[in-house]
Scaffold this active site. Structure first.
Site, mmCIF file in Angstrom:
data_model
loop_
_atom_site.group_PDB
_atom_site.id
_atom_site.type_symbol
_atom_site.label_atom_id
_atom_site.label_comp_id
_atom_site.label_asym_id
_atom_site.label_seq_id
_atom_site.Cartn_x
_atom_site.Cartn_y
_atom_site.Cartn_z
ATOM 1 N N ASP B 7 0.920 -1.163 -0.162
ATOM 2 C CA ASP B 7 0.034 -0.050 0.287
ATOM 3 C C ASP B 7 0.903 1.375 0.014
ATOM 4 O O ASP B 7 1.430 1.543 1.097
ATOM 5 C CB ASP B 7 -0.756 -0.130 1.114
ATOM 6 C CG ASP B 7 -1.945 1.163 1.210
ATOM 7 O OD1 ASP B 7 -2.201 1.637 0.271
ATOM 8 O OD2 ASP B 7 -2.281 1.405 2.185
ATOM 9 N N GLU B 68 -1.371 -1.226 -4.781
ATOM 10 C CA GLU B 68 -2.401 -0.546 -5.009
ATOM 11 C C GLU B 68 -2.276 0.560 -6.170
ATOM 12 O O GLU B 68 -1.502 1.218 -6.338
ATOM 13 C CB GLU B 68 -2.894 0.280 -3.985
ATOM 14 C CG GLU B 68 -3.950 0.896 -3.937
ATOM 15 C CD GLU B 68 -4.759 1.503 -2.669
ATOM 16 O OE1 GLU B 68 -5.011 0.501 -1.654
ATOM 17 O OE2 GLU B 68 -5.039 2.534 -2.499
ATOM 18 N N ASP B 141 -2.677 1.066 6.805
ATOM 19 C CA ASP B 141 -1.748 0.647 5.863
ATOM 20 C C ASP B 141 -1.146 -0.707 5.829
ATOM 21 O O ASP B 141 -1.172 -1.443 4.645
ATOM 22 C CB ASP B 141 -0.456 1.690 5.634
ATOM 23 C CG ASP B 141 -1.023 3.059 6.033
ATOM 24 O OD1 ASP B 141 -1.034 3.820 4.924
ATOM 25 O OD2 ASP B 141 -1.222 3.167 7.119
#
Lengths: 187, 187
Positions: B7, B68, B141
């Protein structure tokens, strides 16, 4: 002082190396474009750009790298690739302990044309004149990379020797104005 | 099959390694967060994140890295740093010949919760349940990085063993729907 200017992009990444000379003159060292295959996957494309940039860093050993600051105002897909390239370039320079500076498009335009709103053709024309070239650098990404390098050399307090002796030029005042405006608008 | 989920972020970059097990089960290998000093210059921050990510890649030798996909819809400054980190991570993986996959937030949420619009708490709760953890991974996260890795393992046609034998699950159908929607909206 030698600066590598980088106009980041995944399809074409402009690269321009400029040396500062006595009396605020600047000299072209090399200009070109790193490209990646649009059919390749994004990670592979980033690796191709990185490899080319690293070759330039090792060949020219610049004292600083000036990268165009990327904004999210235009095409979302393009700007994300552009931001990824800028990150890769910044890391490649920082790994070599080369300082990285980010300049906004307005700052760059103001530095070489006196106006933060100048068009691409005007920037290319001024880069050609400032570097005393016989022909305009192409594509536009290459000219923009040179403009970035010049912008960095001519920034207030920068390595432009004459600048420190004679105070800011009209272009440098325009540069400072554009920079202040960019700061106010949160860019 | 082992996947490192990432992330991306400049202040906190979530990292989660997950192994696929027989019968569509998944196993936590390691979860954590790479951080960088908010007072450092951007290039130095990127180098710090890159160093941490490279340690994870070398320590866990994942078969794939799932990152991501970043959109330019939120805060412009933050998203540019995020995109730069994603570029750096993608290059670090590709340099090691590790395939990189990008998944949208909607795909990831749908994969672990069945809904592409699930909130962060719901994602964290499902990651905790799916990986049979005693406590929720924090910060968010870190949980998101694990969700990314699970999403990649469970994607249609992915390494989730049961998936190939039994056809798509409800979560996988939701995943495919979210993916198709993201493609239609040009994301």
């Amino acid at each position: 002082m030698r600066v590598l200017g980088v106009d980041p992009g995944l399809t074409r990444c402009g690269l321009g190396v400029v040396d500062a000379m006595p009396g605020r003159r600047v000299r072209l060292v090399e200009v070109g474009v790193a490209r990646s295959d649009a059919d390749a996957d994004p990670a592979t494309r980033l690796v191709a750009i990185e490899a080319e940039v690293e070759q330039w860093l090792d060949r020219h050993r610049p004292d600083a790298v000036a990268v165009e600051r990327v904004f999210a105002q235009h095409n979302v897909r393009t700007v994300m690739g552009t931001a990824q390239v800028s990150g890769v370039v910044m890391v490649a320079a920082a790994r070599r302990d080369i300082p990285v500076a980010l300049h906004t498009p307005s700052e760059v335009k103001a530095a070489v044309t006196g106006s933060g709103r100048a068009g691409k053709a005007q920037v290319a024309a001024m880069v050609t004149r400032i570097l005393e070239l016989d022909t305009r650098p192409t594509p536009a990404d290459a000219a923009d990379a040179l403009a970035l390098a010049i912008c960095h050399l001519w920034r207030p307090g920068g390595a432009g020797v004459g600048a420190r002796r004679t105070g800011p030029t009209a272009a440098q005042r325009a540069w400072a104005t554009a920079e202040a405006a960019a700061r106010r608008s949160g860019r």
